[in-house]
Design a protein around this motif. Sequence first.
Motif, mmCIF file in Angstrom:
data_model
loop_
_atom_site.group_PDB
_atom_site.id
_atom_site.type_symbol
_atom_site.label_atom_id
_atom_site.label_comp_id
_atom_site.label_asym_id
_atom_site.label_seq_id
_atom_site.Cartn_x
_atom_site.Cartn_y
_atom_site.Cartn_z
ATOM 1 N N PRO A 327 16.171 50.427 11.037
ATOM 2 C CA PRO A 327 16.083 49.742 12.327
ATOM 3 C C PRO A 327 17.104 50.251 13.347
ATOM 4 C CG PRO A 327 17.062 48.290 10.699
ATOM 5 C CD PRO A 327 16.520 49.479 9.951
ATOM 6 N N LEU A 328 18.249 50.759 12.869
ATOM 7 C CA LEU A 328 19.229 51.319 13.799
ATOM 8 C C LEU A 328 18.659 52.540 14.507
ATOM 9 C CD1 LEU A 328 22.075 51.347 14.994
ATOM 10 C CD2 LEU A 328 22.816 52.685 13.007
ATOM 11 N N GLY A 329 17.973 53.408 13.758
ATOM 12 C CA GLY A 329 17.341 54.571 14.380
ATOM 13 C C GLY A 329 16.227 54.170 15.326
ATOM 14 N N ILE A 330 15.430 53.189 14.939
ATOM 15 C CA ILE A 330 14.359 52.698 15.812
ATOM 16 C C ILE A 330 14.955 52.102 17.083
ATOM 17 C CG2 ILE A 330 12.514 50.980 16.025
ATOM 18 C CD1 ILE A 330 12.062 51.337 12.989
ATOM 19 N N ALA A 331 16.029 51.333 16.927
ATOM 20 C CA ALA A 331 16.664 50.707 18.087
ATOM 21 C C ALA A 331 17.244 51.745 19.034
ATOM 22 C CB ALA A 331 17.761 49.754 17.616
ATOM 23 N N THR A 332 17.850 52.793 18.483
ATOM 24 C CA THR A 332 18.406 53.858 19.325
ATOM 25 C C THR A 332 17.301 54.537 20.126
ATOM 26 O OG1 THR A 332 20.160 54.227 17.697
ATOM 27 C CG2 THR A 332 19.777 55.968 19.313
ATOM 28 N N ALA A 333 16.174 54.798 19.473
ATOM 29 C CA ALA A 333 15.030 55.364 20.190
ATOM 30 C C ALA A 333 14.516 54.386 21.245
ATOM 31 C CB ALA A 333 13.916 55.716 19.203
ATOM 32 N N LEU A 360 7.880 47.326 14.906
ATOM 33 C CA LEU A 360 8.061 48.366 13.893
ATOM 34 C C LEU A 360 9.235 48.038 12.974
ATOM 35 C CD1 LEU A 360 7.213 51.132 12.802
ATOM 36 C CD2 LEU A 360 8.728 52.188 14.498
ATOM 37 N N SER A 361 10.360 47.616 13.561
ATOM 38 C CA SER A 361 11.543 47.283 12.757
ATOM 39 C C SER A 361 11.260 46.119 11.812
ATOM 40 C CB SER A 361 12.720 46.928 13.673
ATOM 41 O OG SER A 361 13.211 48.052 14.343
ATOM 42 N N VAL A 362 10.649 45.060 12.340
ATOM 43 C CA VAL A 362 10.375 43.876 11.516
ATOM 44 C C VAL A 362 9.414 44.220 10.380
ATOM 45 C CG1 VAL A 362 9.254 41.621 11.526
ATOM 46 C CG2 VAL A 362 10.914 42.188 13.301
ATOM 47 N N THR A 363 8.398 45.008 10.672
ATOM 48 C CA THR A 363 7.435 45.386 9.631
ATOM 49 C C THR A 363 8.107 46.155 8.505
ATOM 50 O OG1 THR A 363 5.621 45.479 11.237
ATOM 51 C CG2 THR A 363 5.324 46.658 9.154
ATOM 52 N N LEU A 364 8.870 47.174 8.858
ATOM 53 C CA LEU A 364 9.507 48.010 7.841
ATOM 54 C C LEU A 364 10.565 47.243 7.055
ATOM 55 C CD1 LEU A 364 9.856 51.382 9.799
ATOM 56 C CD2 LEU A 364 8.188 50.780 8.045
ATOM 57 N N MET A 365 11.344 46.407 7.744
ATOM 58 C CA MET A 365 12.406 45.693 7.039
ATOM 59 C C MET A 365 11.869 44.496 6.249
ATOM 60 S SD MET A 365 14.660 47.762 7.569
ATOM 61 C CE MET A 365 15.998 46.975 6.700
ATOM 62 N N THR A 366 10.720 43.985 6.628
ATOM 63 C CA THR A 366 10.071 42.976 5.784
ATOM 64 C C THR A 366 9.660 43.600 4.458
ATOM 65 O OG1 THR A 366 9.276 41.706 7.691
ATOM 66 C CG2 THR A 366 8.139 41.383 5.591
ATOM 67 N N PHE A 411 16.631 39.552 9.756
ATOM 68 C CA PHE A 411 17.323 39.138 10.980
ATOM 69 C C PHE A 411 18.212 40.250 11.527
ATOM 70 C CE2 PHE A 411 16.866 34.851 8.789
ATOM 71 C CZ PHE A 411 15.718 34.531 9.508
ATOM 72 N N ASP A 412 18.764 41.069 10.636
ATOM 73 C CA ASP A 412 19.586 42.193 11.085
ATOM 74 C C ASP A 412 18.737 43.194 11.867
ATOM 75 O OD1 ASP A 412 22.065 43.322 11.350
ATOM 76 O OD2 ASP A 412 22.108 44.268 9.380
ATOM 77 N N SER A 413 17.505 43.418 11.413
ATOM 78 C CA SER A 413 16.631 44.364 12.115
ATOM 79 C C SER A 413 16.276 43.846 13.506
ATOM 80 C CB SER A 413 15.353 44.608 11.304
ATOM 81 O OG SER A 413 14.545 43.442 11.243
ATOM 82 N N ILE A 414 16.087 42.533 13.625
ATOM 83 C CA ILE A 414 15.759 41.956 14.933
ATOM 84 C C ILE A 414 16.940 42.060 15.884
ATOM 85 C CG2 ILE A 414 15.115 39.843 16.154
ATOM 86 C CD1 ILE A 414 13.655 38.961 13.608
ATOM 87 N N GLN A 415 18.137 41.689 15.400
ATOM 88 C CA GLN A 415 19.291 41.680 16.299
ATOM 89 C C GLN A 415 19.669 43.090 16.748
ATOM 90 O OE1 GLN A 415 22.691 42.616 16.058
ATOM 91 N NE2 GLN A 415 22.642 43.533 14.010
#
Length: 495
Positions: A327-333, A360-366, A411-415
């Motif tokens: 999710p950090l990489g997704i968030a940076t993009a 995308l982040s929520v799906t992958l981290m779920t 929750f970490d992926s969302i924040q």
Amino acid sequence: MASSAVHRASCKKSPIMTEATTVNLLEEPAQNPLPHHDWGPWVVEMRALLRLAGPIVVTQLAQMGVGTIDVLMLGAYSKDALAASALGLSLYYAMWLFGMGPAVAVSPMIAHILGERRNGIAGVRASVRMALWALILLTPIFAVFIWFVGDILLALGEPERLSREAGVFVRLLGIGLPFTLAFSILRGYATALSHPRAPLIVQIVTVFFNAAIAYALIFGHFGAPRLGLEGAGIATALSSIFSFLAMIAIIYATPELRRYRIFRRFFRPQLEKLREVFRLGLPIGFTMIFEAMFFNAGALMMGYFGTASVAAHQVALNVCALFFMVPLGIATAASVRVGLAAGARDMPRVRRAGTAALALSVTLMTLAGIVMAIFPKEIVGLYIDAHNPDNADVVELATVFLRVGAAFQLFDSIQVTMGISLRGLKDANFPMMLAGGSYWLFGFPVALYLAFHLHLEGFGVWIAFVLALFVVAVSMTARFAWLSGAIGRRGLVSA
């Protein structure tokens, strides 16, 4: 390397537009729709996001690899060297995080400029140049702090010999700190121009460079002196210098990156851009410090509950950290995609970029959370011998922590997705306050209460992690929805 730039025919009429759209990832979905489908712009946005985020995720993992290799080698060298390095790094990373604020401010600044499609070359060049200026101005502060790390550890009551060795180790690391932050600035520049593979190549090569130098200097191989902990510090510093120089080389070898001539007139001040770097960068740095120190405080609490709790905590947290790179990489993009849309004053595209990244982040981290909840013992077994009866208490605790970590990850992926997307809107001060309040006014007291008052110990600390991340996730999401006009008002790009 990224593919060659794709130019639209209409861009040939305007040099600035051509420069601002040199890479196909910068194209607006509205100009390349999928015909006859309302979901076409969403598909285009998701495709652009994935293409940008993939190399960033791998780069993040490679960056973790440098530190992981050092830890493994120091652990093989001696437990005292490993302990001293852990003490030193706990303070070194505070300065690193503070310096990373101005470094990561570059990417959204450039994205806004490209989105506006005016003054492209000069604006991009000034942003990078002034970020490097900010780093130079901050370096004396870093140097003073790093010089006294050993004394600070002694004042905190740490053992004298370990504090002294940690102080020397961090001084050697400090030589490379300006270079690793400068690499981050250049990495943000390349990422904002949708060339994330350039820093990826550099980071992968750096992993092997660091491994070879560390192996030689820690253990005394290949004719090098056996320096132990000091060898690890020298190797990491040399790797930081190498990554910076290699990044410069790859920028000049890439036509789309070279054309901006970012070092031209380097000593010419651009005070407005310099103020913007600090205005965005310092709150971002403090936001990262608030988060990192909260989790470090949790690690210190574990020390009160015994060695098994500390070991289990480290295993579970390392697993979460590895998954967190996604999710950090997704968030940076997402910060780049949001910044491009915000610079163009296109609120629907801002919302679409942030929402696509969140989905995308929520799906992958779920999916990651499901794996952690179903196979915790198998995951723990990758770190320690789960069949050894002496490790039974560690395995049991780590299994519990990983199951709590399944919610932690969500929750970490969302924040992180929403928090970094807000950087694309140049919104930094309010997210800093949200993070500080959520982690330290809410999360830390809850951790103390659950762990010590209710006697839940390590389990209580991890529950507090989840609750704090939930509060941050909700508040960051609400903030993004508010600024992007999804709720409350319309059309506001930055705070």
